[in-house]
Write a protein that holds these residues in place. Sequence first.
Motif, PDB file in Angstrom:
ATOM      1  N   LEU A 230     -15.293 -40.423 -20.304  1.00  0.00           N
ATOM      2  CA  LEU A 230     -14.821 -41.808 -20.275  1.00  0.00           C
ATOM      3  C   LEU A 230     -15.673 -42.696 -21.181  1.00  0.00           C
ATOM      4  O   LEU A 230     -15.147 -43.447 -22.016  1.00  0.00           O
ATOM      5  CB  LEU A 230     -14.862 -42.333 -18.844  1.00  0.00           C
ATOM      6  CG  LEU A 230     -14.494 -43.810 -18.644  1.00  0.00           C
ATOM      7  CD1 LEU A 230     -13.051 -44.066 -19.071  1.00  0.00           C
ATOM      8  CD2 LEU A 230     -14.699 -44.217 -17.187  1.00  0.00           C
ATOM      9  N   LEU A 231     -16.994 -42.612 -21.055  1.00  0.00           N
ATOM     10  CA  LEU A 231     -17.865 -43.498 -21.819  1.00  0.00           C
ATOM     11  C   LEU A 231     -17.926 -43.111 -23.294  1.00  0.00           C
ATOM     12  O   LEU A 231     -18.177 -43.973 -24.145  1.00  0.00           O
ATOM     13  CB  LEU A 231     -19.263 -43.511 -21.212  1.00  0.00           C
ATOM     14  CG  LEU A 231     -19.360 -44.222 -19.848  1.00  0.00           C
ATOM     15  CD1 LEU A 231     -20.738 -44.075 -19.250  1.00  0.00           C
ATOM     16  CD2 LEU A 231     -19.005 -45.696 -19.971  1.00  0.00           C
ATOM     17  N   ASP A 232     -17.714 -41.864 -23.615  1.00  0.00           N
ATOM     18  CA  ASP A 232     -17.632 -41.483 -25.023  1.00  0.00           C
ATOM     19  C   ASP A 232     -16.530 -42.247 -25.739  1.00  0.00           C
ATOM     20  O   ASP A 232     -16.638 -42.571 -26.929  1.00  0.00           O
ATOM     21  CB  ASP A 232     -17.360 -39.974 -25.153  1.00  0.00           C
ATOM     22  CG  ASP A 232     -18.619 -39.139 -24.994  1.00  0.00           C
ATOM     23  OD1 ASP A 232     -19.717 -39.722 -25.018  1.00  0.00           O
ATOM     24  OD2 ASP A 232     -18.504 -37.907 -24.847  1.00  0.00           O
ATOM     25  N   GLU A 233     -15.472 -42.557 -25.014  1.00  0.00           N
ATOM     26  CA  GLU A 233     -14.324 -43.241 -25.605  1.00  0.00           C
ATOM     27  C   GLU A 233     -14.435 -44.752 -25.563  1.00  0.00           C
ATOM     28  O   GLU A 233     -13.762 -45.439 -26.332  1.00  0.00           O
ATOM     29  CB  GLU A 233     -13.040 -42.818 -24.873  1.00  0.00           C
ATOM     30  CG  GLU A 233     -12.652 -41.367 -25.076  1.00  0.00           C
ATOM     31  CD  GLU A 233     -12.310 -41.073 -26.531  1.00  0.00           C
ATOM     32  OE1 GLU A 233     -11.705 -41.957 -27.183  1.00  0.00           O
ATOM     33  OE2 GLU A 233     -12.660 -39.983 -27.018  1.00  0.00           O
ATOM     34  N   HIS A 234     -15.258 -45.274 -24.694  1.00  0.00           N
ATOM     35  CA  HIS A 234     -15.197 -46.717 -24.440  1.00  0.00           C
ATOM     36  C   HIS A 234     -16.501 -47.467 -24.675  1.00  0.00           C
ATOM     37  O   HIS A 234     -16.584 -48.657 -24.379  1.00  0.00           O
ATOM     38  CB  HIS A 234     -14.741 -46.968 -22.990  1.00  0.00           C
ATOM     39  CG  HIS A 234     -13.310 -46.622 -22.757  1.00  0.00           C
ATOM     40  ND1 HIS A 234     -12.908 -45.350 -22.404  1.00  0.00           N
ATOM     41  CD2 HIS A 234     -12.185 -47.376 -22.849  1.00  0.00           C
ATOM     42  CE1 HIS A 234     -11.594 -45.334 -22.269  1.00  0.00           C
ATOM     43  NE2 HIS A 234     -11.133 -46.545 -22.535  1.00  0.00           N
ATOM     44  N   THR A 235     -17.521 -46.841 -25.186  1.00  0.00           N
ATOM     45  CA  THR A 235     -18.760 -47.576 -25.485  1.00  0.00           C
ATOM     46  C   THR A 235     -18.653 -48.157 -26.889  1.00  0.00           C
ATOM     47  O   THR A 235     -19.208 -47.617 -27.850  1.00  0.00           O
ATOM     48  CB  THR A 235     -19.977 -46.646 -25.369  1.00  0.00           C
ATOM     49  OG1 THR A 235     -19.714 -45.437 -26.089  1.00  0.00           O
ATOM     50  CG2 THR A 235     -20.275 -46.314 -23.933  1.00  0.00           C
TER      51      THR A 235
END
Length: 860
Positions: A230-235
């Motif tokens: 999730l965070l790979d895509e949204h940071t």
Amino acid sequence: MAFKSRYKGKSIIDSPEALFNDLKNRSVQGLLSHQADILRDYQEHAFNKKDVALELPTGSGKTLIGLLIGEFRRRANNERIVYLCLTRQLVHQVVEQSASKYGIKTNAFVGRQASYDPTARSEYSNSEAIAVTTYNGLFNINPVFYNPDVIILDDAHAAENYVTRFWSVSISRSEQETLYKQILSVIRHIIPRSQYIRMESDNPSPSDRQWVEKVPTPKFFDIIPTLIALLDEHTQSENMRFAWSLIRDQLSACHLYLSWNEVLIRPLLPPSLVHEPFNGASQRIYMSATLGSGGDLERITGVQTIHRLAAPKGWDKHGIGRRLFFFPEVSLTEDKAEEVVIEMTRHTLRTLVLVPDFNSANSFRDVLEKHTKHEVFDASDLEKTKDEFLKSKSAVAILANRFEGIDLFGDECRLLVVKGLPRTTNLHERFLETRMASTVILNDRIRTRIVQAIGRCTRSATDYAAVCVLGQELTDSLLQSQNIKLFHPELQAELQFGYAESKVATPDDYLENLDIFLIHGSDWDEVDQEIVARRDDMIKSPEPAMGQLLVAAKHEVDFQYAMWREDYVGAVEYASRVLQSLDGDDLKGYRGFWYYLAGSAAWLASQNGDPSFASVARQRFSQAASCTHSVTWLRTLGQHESQKQSAGDPFLATVIENLESVLQRLGTSSDRKFEKRVHEILNDLNGDDSALFENAHVQLGRMLGYQADNSDETAGPDPWWIVGDDLCIVAEDKTEGDQSTPVGANKVRQAVSHPTWIRKNVQELNQDARIISAMITTAKTINKAAMTFVEDVSYWHIDDFRSWAEKALGVVRQARLSFTGTGDEQWRSQAMQMYRDAGIDPLSVVAFLEQSLLSNLPTS
């Protein structure tokens, strides 16, 4: 002539003190005695130490000390010097002072690296000038200052957030709502339903906004793969992307904290030594207003051992400047106190206002713009220079969430207003304080923030400023007897004098006393002598348990680095060493936290191929649960080791934790707010107005520590009280009529239907939650026809309920007498016992209601 180079030869100056005499462009005439003393101490005992801390009280001239040491090392050793400040405003302030006062060459580096002056960069690289930048200027992925020889950390005591931020990913609900809600969906199945509903709500209560929780390491570990994806895509933001890249592959060494406002992922302590620009320096110098005695500086910086140079002799009694404290809310209502503050601003040329957040800043601005003609400044207006503020003849500067920062000297500002400074500044601190009852570990940090704030306008020995304190929490932090004795004797005297005057002051008295102080004539001289006499009678008491915490600090830092390199077995050993240092009741909550960390490390070791550590993990989790009542999930983690942990009252700890929040908001330095609330509740419960009775019923529940609410629906229930996910007491309040009027069938039907309504409409509860329906009524009999529907509805006669409410509020009043603030495990245990002894704990209430049923009433 095109060539600009000038060779100046090698320095033959042998000390920072001697260097001062060679600074011919300075406007400061000479070093103060304490400044010379600490420079000599540094030269003799710490010049070649790797990590050195200098204790320099607020207003003692620490900027000059730091710059002299840096300039001497630059000249003598040809070293690259980086001077770190907390904010951009402080960077500009240091550079301005170094040029105008000290004659030392410095360059400011703020903003984007692409905008840095190439000449200034070269001067740093070639050791021709000191670089002054923010902490973020060094702690970033690709710093310009990648190879400093000496790092000077100004205000190191306040640097925790600035350093740890480098390894922290914060997802703000207001700024990243989509990502926040996606994370919420990821953690939904691993947190209690009530917590999920609380985080999902768009209309949080004040307690919802203050709530904080930690996801246990075993549950956090389970969602790491999903979280990474999730965070790979949204940071997307730069700061988040950089921080995420640093912790992405180290999440097992991090912790996940939850609140309504924010989700935070961060390590326990900053692993600063894995950052080569910091680790590679020959010397790191930490300048602090207080070194503390409990190892807090080591925890803040992630350094195992720091050599300390204490403040020079004489500072144990004498402070910097003179402050006159006003506590208007001790004797006046909040509205009247606000009017006094407005009038005070009219009596001074310039005022500085410190508030905890931007909402408070905006509210203060609105009030000032409505009632005065003052020019209002904020932090951005003062970032580069305070000249415009100083040119204004009627100005107020309002700074949000800034304990440190702008320094105002002499006539630049004579009035400081400090309102509601928060005790904690991040979710990790809040969890330690409110959930683990570990305030002792934060006390030094909290006091230092307060001292920093109230010293912003007294910057020299002869400086003076009035300090007006607003907000119950800050007032209590300054005035409670347990707290005041821990301050410097001069500050103790100033606080006690201010409190004594404020207790009996009228609005006119406040203004008259302010005028006498500002004139600073003979009338004030007599008062000042009283403060000096008070000071001479004061002694600063040592903080309990600080020696143990200092011993533990090194092992805590070692634990963090073991976790970072995935040496979980080593981390268990370091945690054991920490626990060996944490004895006594004062450290019970913090000891519980470290039992939990030891259990987490052991659990990770068991998952990493050594199953023998599984039993160690359960044992440590069980030991953690025995140290705190509030964090109920600890019992679950350790229950396989000892089933006794699941016994007892699963509800009372939650009630007492909520009670803490109530008492914190109402305050303890004055009884006015508390007694007003109690009077309103009892008055409305004893009145004839049914609407007021229901509202008082709700307020009573909240005062006792329950989540309480009511419904406006015609078919809805009257007030309900909730504890956690699994217990609800819902009422049907029948206040009309007298004891000769029996309970009718319609009222019984309503009461019987209330549990169904609650299950459908109150989302905080689990579907299998225990819901008890009770009728509070004037009646002593029940209509025969109503017996058909009565089922398990409980009965509470209104007179008995009123008596119970009075007794319960008396218990709260008694518990309040020993309440010193959130995070005291001893107080929590005492309060829990008081609830049990009085029979007002949830299980006692449930037992009473189960025995007192409508079906037992005689029929009529």
